[in-house]
Design a protein around this motif. Structure first.
Motif, PDB file in Angstrom:
ATOM      1  N   ASN A  20       0.191  49.679  32.097  1.00 17.70           N
ATOM      2  CA  ASN A  20       1.497  50.216  32.489  1.00 17.70           C
ATOM      3  C   ASN A  20       2.574  49.607  31.593  1.00 17.70           C
ATOM      4  N   ALA A  21       3.561  50.435  31.198  1.00 19.32           N
ATOM      5  CA  ALA A  21       4.761  49.912  30.512  1.00 19.32           C
ATOM      6  C   ALA A  21       5.747  49.529  31.609  1.00 19.32           C
ATOM      7  N   SER A  22       5.786  48.233  31.899  1.00 19.69           N
ATOM      8  CA  SER A  22       6.455  47.718  33.083  1.00 19.69           C
ATOM      9  C   SER A  22       7.920  47.337  32.829  1.00 19.69           C
ATOM     10  N   ASN A  23       8.580  46.854  33.865  1.00 19.11           N
ATOM     11  CA  ASN A  23       9.891  46.205  33.743  1.00 19.11           C
ATOM     12  C   ASN A  23       9.725  44.739  34.131  1.00 19.11           C
ATOM     13  N   TRP A  24      10.740  43.905  33.865  1.00 22.23           N
ATOM     14  CA  TRP A  24      10.514  42.458  34.020  1.00 22.23           C
ATOM     15  C   TRP A  24      10.314  42.035  35.470  1.00 22.23           C
TER      16      TRP A  24
ATOM     17  N   VAL B 120      -2.602  57.087  25.401  1.00 25.84           N
ATOM     18  CA  VAL B 120      -2.292  58.289  26.196  1.00 25.84           C
ATOM     19  C   VAL B 120      -0.799  58.596  26.133  1.00 25.84           C
ATOM     20  N   ASP B 121      -0.477  59.865  26.005  1.00 28.98           N
ATOM     21  CA  ASP B 121       0.914  60.302  26.186  1.00 28.98           C
ATOM     22  C   ASP B 121       0.888  61.672  26.855  1.00 28.98           C
ATOM     23  N   LEU B 122       2.010  62.009  27.494  1.00 34.25           N
ATOM     24  CA  LEU B 122       2.027  63.196  28.345  1.00 34.25           C
ATOM     25  C   LEU B 122       1.787  64.506  27.605  1.00 34.25           C
TER      26      LEU B 122
ATOM     27  N   ALA C 227      -3.837  63.508  25.369  1.00 32.93           N
ATOM     28  CA  ALA C 227      -2.588  64.048  25.899  1.00 32.93           C
ATOM     29  C   ALA C 227      -2.787  64.437  27.356  1.00 32.93           C
ATOM     30  N   GLY C 228      -2.052  63.779  28.245  1.00 28.85           N
ATOM     31  CA  GLY C 228      -2.168  64.056  29.678  1.00 28.85           C
ATOM     32  C   GLY C 228      -1.573  62.906  30.473  1.00 28.85           C
ATOM     33  N   ASP C 229      -1.690  63.013  31.775  1.00 29.14           N
ATOM     34  CA  ASP C 229      -1.117  62.015  32.675  1.00 29.14           C
ATOM     35  C   ASP C 229      -2.084  60.834  32.817  1.00 29.14           C
TER      36      ASP C 229
ATOM     37  N   GLY D  64       9.497  52.345  40.107  1.00 27.76           N
ATOM     38  CA  GLY D  64      10.737  53.070  39.821  1.00 27.76           C
ATOM     39  C   GLY D  64      11.212  52.872  38.390  1.00 27.76           C
ATOM     40  N   GLY D  65      12.376  53.420  38.095  1.00 26.02           N
ATOM     41  CA  GLY D  65      12.930  53.310  36.748  1.00 26.02           C
ATOM     42  C   GLY D  65      12.490  54.452  35.849  1.00 26.02           C
ATOM     43  N   GLY D  66      11.612  55.295  36.349  1.00 27.21           N
ATOM     44  CA  GLY D  66      11.169  56.450  35.548  1.00 27.21           C
ATOM     45  C   GLY D  66       9.958  56.138  34.687  1.00 27.21           C
ATOM     46  N   GLY D  67       9.575  57.097  33.870  1.00 27.01           N
ATOM     47  CA  GLY D  67       8.480  56.926  32.909  1.00 27.01           C
ATOM     48  C   GLY D  67       7.128  56.634  33.540  1.00 27.01           C
ATOM     49  N   VAL D  68       6.289  55.978  32.769  1.00 33.59           N
ATOM     50  CA  VAL D  68       4.908  55.751  33.197  1.00 33.59           C
ATOM     51  C   VAL D  68       4.848  54.758  34.359  1.00 33.59           C
ATOM     52  N   ASN D  69       5.846  53.857  34.441  1.00 32.33           N
ATOM     53  CA  ASN D  69       5.893  52.889  35.542  1.00 32.33           C
ATOM     54  C   ASN D  69       5.990  53.595  36.900  1.00 32.33           C
ATOM     55  N   THR D  70       6.889  54.567  36.986  1.00 32.03           N
ATOM     56  CA  THR D  70       7.041  55.321  38.229  1.00 32.03           C
ATOM     57  C   THR D  70       5.756  56.080  38.542  1.00 32.03           C
TER      58      THR D  70
ATOM     59  N   PHE E 111      -4.095  53.258  27.573  1.00 33.74           N
ATOM     60  CA  PHE E 111      -2.749  52.634  27.586  1.00 33.74           C
ATOM     61  C   PHE E 111      -1.692  53.591  27.035  1.00 33.74           C
ATOM     62  N   PRO E 112      -0.459  53.467  27.569  1.00 35.29           N
ATOM     63  CA  PRO E 112       0.637  54.277  27.035  1.00 35.29           C
ATOM     64  C   PRO E 112       1.260  53.546  25.849  1.00 35.29           C
ATOM     65  N   SER E 113       2.082  54.248  25.115  1.00 31.59           N
ATOM     66  CA  SER E 113       2.809  53.595  24.028  1.00 31.59           C
ATOM     67  C   SER E 113       3.943  52.764  24.631  1.00 31.59           C
TER      68      SER E 113
ATOM     69  N   SER F 223       9.858  54.822  24.811  1.00 30.41           N
ATOM     70  CA  SER F 223      10.657  55.879  25.446  1.00 30.41           C
ATOM     71  C   SER F 223      11.923  55.270  26.048  1.00 30.41           C
ATOM     72  N   ASP F 224      11.846  54.819  27.285  1.00 31.26           N
ATOM     73  CA  ASP F 224      13.055  54.253  27.902  1.00 31.26           C
ATOM     74  C   ASP F 224      13.573  53.038  27.113  1.00 31.26           C
ATOM     75  N   PHE F 225      12.701  52.238  26.564  1.00 34.97           N
ATOM     76  CA  PHE F 225      13.121  51.043  25.809  1.00 34.97           C
ATOM     77  C   PHE F 225      13.514  51.341  24.350  1.00 34.97           C
ATOM     78  N   GLN F 226      13.399  52.606  23.943  1.00 36.48           N
ATOM     79  CA  GLN F 226      13.952  53.101  22.667  1.00 36.48           C
ATOM     80  C   GLN F 226      13.478  52.376  21.401  1.00 36.48           C
TER      81      GLN F 226
HETATM   82  N1  AR6 Z   1       1.153  59.392  31.532  1.00 41.01           N
HETATM   83  C1  AR6 Z   1       1.038  59.021  30.231  1.00 41.01           C
HETATM   84  N2  AR6 Z   1       2.086  58.624  29.486  1.00 41.01           N
HETATM   85  C2  AR6 Z   1       3.303  58.637  30.052  1.00 41.01           C
HETATM   86  C3  AR6 Z   1       3.504  59.020  31.412  1.00 41.01           C
HETATM   87  C4  AR6 Z   1       2.349  59.414  32.161  1.00 41.01           C
HETATM   88  N3  AR6 Z   1       2.422  59.773  33.444  1.00 41.01           N
HETATM   89  N4  AR6 Z   1       4.833  58.925  31.677  1.00 41.01           N
HETATM   90  C5  AR6 Z   1       5.436  58.501  30.546  1.00 41.01           C
HETATM   91  N5  AR6 Z   1       4.535  58.335  29.555  1.00 41.01           N
HETATM   92  P1  AR6 Z   1       8.296  54.556  29.269  1.00 41.01           P
HETATM   93  P2  AR6 Z   1       9.081  51.992  28.013  1.00 41.01           P
HETATM   94  C6  AR6 Z   1       4.727  57.823  28.182  1.00 41.01           C
HETATM   95  O1  AR6 Z   1       9.704  55.034  29.211  1.00 41.01           O
HETATM   96  O2  AR6 Z   1       9.701  52.707  26.858  1.00 41.01           O
HETATM   97  C7  AR6 Z   1      10.506  52.195  33.046  1.00 41.01           C
HETATM   98  O3  AR6 Z   1      11.605  52.592  33.747  1.00 41.01           O
HETATM   99  C8  AR6 Z   1       6.044  58.111  27.499  1.00 41.01           C
HETATM  100  O4  AR6 Z   1       6.056  59.417  26.915  1.00 41.01           O
HETATM  101  O5  AR6 Z   1       7.540  54.771  30.529  1.00 41.01           O
HETATM  102  O6  AR6 Z   1       8.193  50.814  27.731  1.00 41.01           O
HETATM  103  C9  AR6 Z   1      10.124  50.751  33.323  1.00 41.01           C
HETATM  104  O7  AR6 Z   1      10.465  50.390  34.644  1.00 41.01           O
HETATM  105  C10 AR6 Z   1       6.049  57.012  26.439  1.00 41.01           C
HETATM  106  O8  AR6 Z   1       5.230  57.421  25.331  1.00 41.01           O
HETATM  107  O9  AR6 Z   1       8.200  52.956  28.967  1.00 41.01           O
HETATM  108  C11 AR6 Z   1      10.897  49.979  32.300  1.00 41.01           C
HETATM  109  O10 AR6 Z   1      12.188  49.639  32.768  1.00 41.01           O
HETATM  110  C12 AR6 Z   1       5.347  55.837  27.125  1.00 41.01           C
HETATM  111  O11 AR6 Z   1       4.711  56.409  28.285  1.00 41.01           O
HETATM  112  C13 AR6 Z   1      11.033  50.924  31.138  1.00 41.01           C
HETATM  113  O12 AR6 Z   1      10.840  52.242  31.662  1.00 41.01           O
HETATM  114  C14 AR6 Z   1       6.260  54.698  27.582  1.00 41.01           C
HETATM  115  O13 AR6 Z   1       7.484  55.223  28.055  1.00 41.01           O
HETATM  116  C15 AR6 Z   1       9.977  50.694  30.072  1.00 41.01           C
HETATM  117  O14 AR6 Z   1      10.251  51.542  28.976  1.00 41.01           O
END
Ligand code: AR6
Length: 231
Positions: free
Chosen positions: A127-131, A78-80, A108-110, A136-142, A40-42, A46-49
């Motif tokens: 997955n760290a999802s959106n509602w 897991v984190d990148l 540490a990795g994808d 899309g939206g970037g980060g691990v969700n994308t 699982f990711p944290s 990241s995007d949610f600050q």
């Molecule tokens: N593999 C492992 N970890 C990752 C990867 C990856 N490929 N990509 C990012 N991380 P975030 P949030 C880590 O921003 O803060 C999206 O747009 C990253 O370094 O993905 O919960 C959704 O659609 C960080 O530690 O999720 C939502 O709108 C962790 O994953 C919003 O972002 C989570 O970062 C959710 O924001």
């Protein structure tokens, strides 16, 4: 049909291996004698600050609580980047709490390349999802929706249209998805964490009493859902 997985770096020319012999593994190749493992990711940091120090406390607490109830599963945060602040914070705090390092580790990795990039057998990833549970939206969700392909998007829609903060949804990964075929991932669990980013929906405006409660609920929901499918 399942092909034998040939380890890289055994002296045979790499091009030959890549072209001819290194065939796709299938899920049965991944699962023998493995302990059910969730990567699982944290969530939210990241995007949610969400504050990383507070989030790391919540993660270690949630992991320790899960291990006190369940004795077979393994969890991997897991984190990148190897320089990830979240991975360092969690490692230090887990060690102070004497959390079992065989059952809980960091990587540490994808998260979409755990097997092909790191040789890790993780049957479930979060997955760290959106509602709206949208790609899309970037980060691990994308990353997860890209790796999962259209099949994962459709399978997600079959489970739910939306998700509320602090909860999670299990999606069986279709067998045609590259995540299943290439990585051996059988389920993705989408998790929605608390949001502290004013540019995103449902911002908690730095209310960390509520925020920590919602983050803690998000991890319990994730771990319980993982247990329900894997144990
Ligand atoms: N593999 C492992 N970890 C990752 C990867 C990856 N490929 N990509 C990012 N991380 P975030 P949030 C880590 O921003 O803060 C999206 O747009 C990253 O370094 O993905 O919960 C959704 O659609 C960080 O530690 O999720 C939502 O709108 C962790 O994953 C919003 O972002 C989570 O970062 C959710 O924001």
């Amino acid at each position: 049909p399942c092909a034998m997985v040939i380890e890289k770096g055994n002296g045979v020319g790499q091009d030959e291996l890549d072209n001819d012999l290194l065939q796709k593994p299938c899920v049965s190749d991944f699962q023998w004698n493995d302990v059910p493992t969730l990567a699982f990711p944290s969530i939210s940091t990241s995007d949610f600050q969400f504050n990383m120090d507070k989030a790391s406390d919540v993660i270690v607490e949630a992991v320790a609580d899960f291990f006190s109830k369940v004795d077979k599963a393994k969890l991997i945060l897991v984190d990148l980047s190897p320089k990830s602040k979240m991975l360092s914070l969690v490692k230090v705090k887990a060690s102070k709490k004497n959390v079992n390092t065989y059952r809980f580790s960091t990587y540490a990795g994808d998260i979409t390349r755990l097997y092909t990039g790191g040789g890790l057998h993780c049957n479930v990833i979060a997955n760290a999802s959106n509602w709206r549970l949208k790609p899309g939206g970037g980060g691990v969700n994308t990353a997860i929706f890209s790796a999962g392909g259209k099949a994962l998007e459709i399978a997600t829609k079959e489970q739910a249209d939306t998700i509320s903060p602090g909860s999670s949804i299990i999606v069986p990964v279709p067998t045609i998805s590259p995540l299943y075929q290439r990585e051996g991932v059988t389920h993705v669990i989408h998790v929605l964490g608390p949001n502290m980013n004013p540019q995103r929906p449902n911002c908690l405006k730095d209310d960390y009493v509520k925020g920590c409660k919602v983050l803690s609920e998000a991890y319990s929901s994730l771990f319980n859902n993982f247990a329900s499918i894997a144990l």
